[in-house]
Design a protein around this motif. Structure first.
Motif, mmCIF file in Angstrom:
data_model
loop_
_atom_site.group_PDB
_atom_site.id
_atom_site.type_symbol
_atom_site.label_atom_id
_atom_site.label_comp_id
_atom_site.label_asym_id
_atom_site.label_seq_id
_atom_site.Cartn_x
_atom_site.Cartn_y
_atom_site.Cartn_z
ATOM 1 N N ALA A 168 -5.916 10.460 -3.899
ATOM 2 C CA ALA A 168 -7.214 9.816 -3.627
ATOM 3 C C ALA A 168 -8.073 9.704 -4.886
ATOM 4 N N GLU A 169 -8.003 10.729 -5.743
ATOM 5 C CA GLU A 169 -8.878 10.717 -6.919
ATOM 6 C C GLU A 169 -8.479 9.660 -7.948
ATOM 7 N N PHE A 170 -7.251 9.098 -7.821
ATOM 8 C CA PHE A 170 -6.822 8.098 -8.801
ATOM 9 C C PHE A 170 -7.137 6.684 -8.331
ATOM 10 N N GLY A 171 -7.715 6.631 -7.159
ATOM 11 C CA GLY A 171 -8.223 5.448 -6.481
ATOM 12 C C GLY A 171 -7.910 4.082 -7.041
ATOM 13 N N ASN A 172 -6.727 3.575 -6.769
ATOM 14 C CA ASN A 172 -6.473 2.167 -7.041
ATOM 15 C C ASN A 172 -7.087 1.350 -5.913
ATOM 16 N N PRO A 173 -7.808 0.305 -6.232
ATOM 17 C CA PRO A 173 -8.304 -0.533 -5.147
ATOM 18 C C PRO A 173 -7.138 -1.246 -4.454
ATOM 19 N N ASP A 174 -7.272 -1.417 -3.135
ATOM 20 C CA ASP A 174 -6.239 -2.086 -2.348
ATOM 21 C C ASP A 174 -5.847 -3.444 -2.917
ATOM 22 N N ASP A 175 -6.812 -4.145 -3.533
ATOM 23 C CA ASP A 175 -6.511 -5.520 -3.928
ATOM 24 C C ASP A 175 -5.579 -5.613 -5.141
ATOM 25 N N LEU A 176 -5.275 -4.461 -5.784
ATOM 26 C CA LEU A 176 -4.306 -4.492 -6.891
ATOM 27 C C LEU A 176 -2.860 -4.507 -6.386
ATOM 28 N N CYS A 177 -2.639 -4.046 -5.163
ATOM 29 C CA CYS A 177 -1.266 -3.843 -4.690
ATOM 30 C C CYS A 177 -0.989 -4.453 -3.318
ATOM 31 N N PRO A 178 -1.268 -5.738 -3.137
ATOM 32 C CA PRO A 178 -1.091 -6.328 -1.802
ATOM 33 C C PRO A 178 0.372 -6.335 -1.321
ATOM 34 N N GLN A 179 1.316 -6.528 -2.231
ATOM 35 C CA GLN A 179 2.724 -6.585 -1.797
ATOM 36 C C GLN A 179 3.224 -5.212 -1.373
ATOM 37 N N SER A 180 2.739 -4.173 -2.041
ATOM 38 C CA SER A 180 3.128 -2.823 -1.662
ATOM 39 C C SER A 180 2.601 -2.496 -0.262
ATOM 40 N N ILE A 181 1.362 -2.894 -0.005
ATOM 41 C CA ILE A 181 0.766 -2.641 1.314
ATOM 42 C C ILE A 181 1.557 -3.369 2.399
ATOM 43 N N ARG A 182 1.914 -4.617 2.114
ATOM 44 C CA ARG A 182 2.670 -5.397 3.111
ATOM 45 C C ARG A 182 4.051 -4.786 3.339
ATOM 46 N N ALA A 183 4.737 -4.408 2.249
ATOM 47 C CA ALA A 183 6.082 -3.834 2.384
ATOM 48 C C ALA A 183 6.043 -2.577 3.248
ATOM 49 N N ALA A 184 5.035 -1.733 3.029
ATOM 50 C CA ALA A 184 4.963 -0.468 3.771
ATOM 51 C C ALA A 184 4.899 -0.697 5.279
ATOM 52 N N SER A 185 4.384 -1.845 5.700
ATOM 53 C CA SER A 185 4.281 -2.081 7.146
ATOM 54 C C SER A 185 5.485 -2.838 7.702
ATOM 55 N N GLU A 186 6.360 -3.338 6.830
ATOM 56 C CA GLU A 186 7.476 -4.184 7.319
ATOM 57 C C GLU A 186 8.873 -3.642 7.052
#
Ligand code: PLP
Length: 365
Positions: A317-335
């Motif tokens: 949490a402390e290294f806080g990348n904003p979600d908008d830097l990694c949209p493909q990673s977020i999508r992959a995690a759900s699919e």
């Protein structure tokens, strides 16, 4: 059907493994035995890497690489946002900060572009993962690293046996780390790992993994205790002899899955220059929970690698990348969904997985 059938593999090599284990037990040399040195030589010959140091697990192997490269407190290392937790965990263990790079939608791998977007003035190096057994574009990544004055390490925990542009995994960067966790492509019967790379750097890793010992009773630095034991080494030596055939079989299974399923869902991309070690056969599905439970009901086990992007893990949490830097990673995690993959999946099992998957995905039979 099993997701990864280590029992079937043991039965296939049982007499060789039992004999090798018995001989280590009789020798009394359990740590730093001759099998460990012999394994290191054989691993180097297999991948072409100049030097190899075996250690206790893949995570320690990564930590030893970071140590050998002189990582310091507050430095930043770029890691994929979509990988096993240990990749970024070891950066934190080394006292540094992980910065998360997005992945390519087709291959699930980091790219020179996604890495470059994550570089900051504090970035020292790139820890690129050869995820699911497939290597990222290390030629492009090394060019970028050279241009920006960074080092590159391969997290090859899943990719021993893979190739890209004719270069073997663990031999594409100055240092690389692999894991011999039982379910990895080349696995032992417990924990194990190894560091590969340039001789002087591997020597630093070796000292780090053996209590910082630079001579008998002399400790040049505070290291860790991370050694591969002789029993694991002798088991790995047996399995390494069968490894080329296992890689070929994994590749056949992956091809059969992709041919069977390509028309109904998005199957893993394999660029022409890549030979994957197929640690996982991972595809994308919409409506993953329904697909998983329908497959489970028909006796087909599946896994999710990985259910969360790393930047959303509480530990980071402390290294806080904003979600908008990694949209493909977020999508992959759900699919993503991984199908059964090991060298002993039978032809009938492959066909059954394909048939049931098709029914489940199309609602027809
Ligand atoms: C398995 C794995 C590791 C850690 O290896 P261990 O031997 O379990 O410590 C690190 N990185 C990746 C990508 C892995 O899959």
């Amino acid at each position: 059907m099993q997701f990864c059938d280590l029992g079937a593999q043991y039965r296939a090599y049982q007499s060789e493994i039992d004999e090798a284990v018995a001989s280590v037990l009789a020798s009394g040399a359990f740590i730093h035995g001759p099998d460990v040195a012999a394994l290191e030589t054989e691993l180097a010959a297999f991948s072409g890497a100049p030097a190899v140091c075996a250690c206790a697990n893949g995570s320690d192997a990564i930590l030893a690489c970071l140590h050998a490269l002189g990582l310091e407190m507050g430095d930043e290392v770029i890691v994929p946002d979509f990988t096993f937790f240990a990749t970024a965990e070891m950066v934190v263990r080394a006292g540094a900060r992980p910065a998360f790079a997005d992945i390519d939608a087709q291959t699930f791998l980091v790219t020179p572009q996604s890495i470059e977007a994550a570089i900051t003035p504090r970035t020292r190096g790139i820890l690129a993962v050869s995820l699911f057994g497939q290597m990222p574009d290390f030629v492009g990544i090394r060019e970028l690293a050279e241009r920006r004055g960074l080092w590159v390490v391969e997290d090859a925990a899943q990719s021993f046996g893979a190739k890209r542009d004719g270069v073997a995994s663990t031999n594409a960067t100055v240092l690389a780390a692999t894991s011999f966790y039982p379910s990895k492509p080349l696995g032992c019967y417990g924990d194990g790992g190894a560091v590969f790379g340039e001789e002087s750097l591997v020597e630093k890793a070796r000292i780090f993994c053996n209590h910082g010992q630079t001579g008998r009773g002399l400790h040049g630095l505070a290291g860790i205790n991370s050694r591969l034991d002789s029993l694991q080494a002798t088991i790995l030596r047996v399995k390494l002899r069968h490894f080329p055939q296992e890689l070929a079989r994994r590749s056949e299974i992956a091809t059969a899955y992709s041919q069977g399923l390509g028309a109904v869902t998005s199957v893993p991309a394999l660029p022409a220059e890549c030979a994957s070690s197929w640690a996982q056969y991972t595809l994308r599905v919409k409506d993953r929970d329904r697909v998983r439970s329908a497959l489970f009901d028909q006796g087909i086990p599946t896994m999710v690698h990985y259910p969360s992007p790393l930047h959303r893990q509480a530990a980071f949490a402390e290294f806080g990348n904003p979600d908008d830097l990694c949209p493909q990673s977020i999508r992959a995690a759900s699919e993503v969904l991984s199908l059964p993959m090991h060298a002993f999946v039978s032809q009938e099992e492959v066909e059954r997985v394909v048939d049931v998957m098709k029914q489940v995905l199309t609602g027809r039979d």
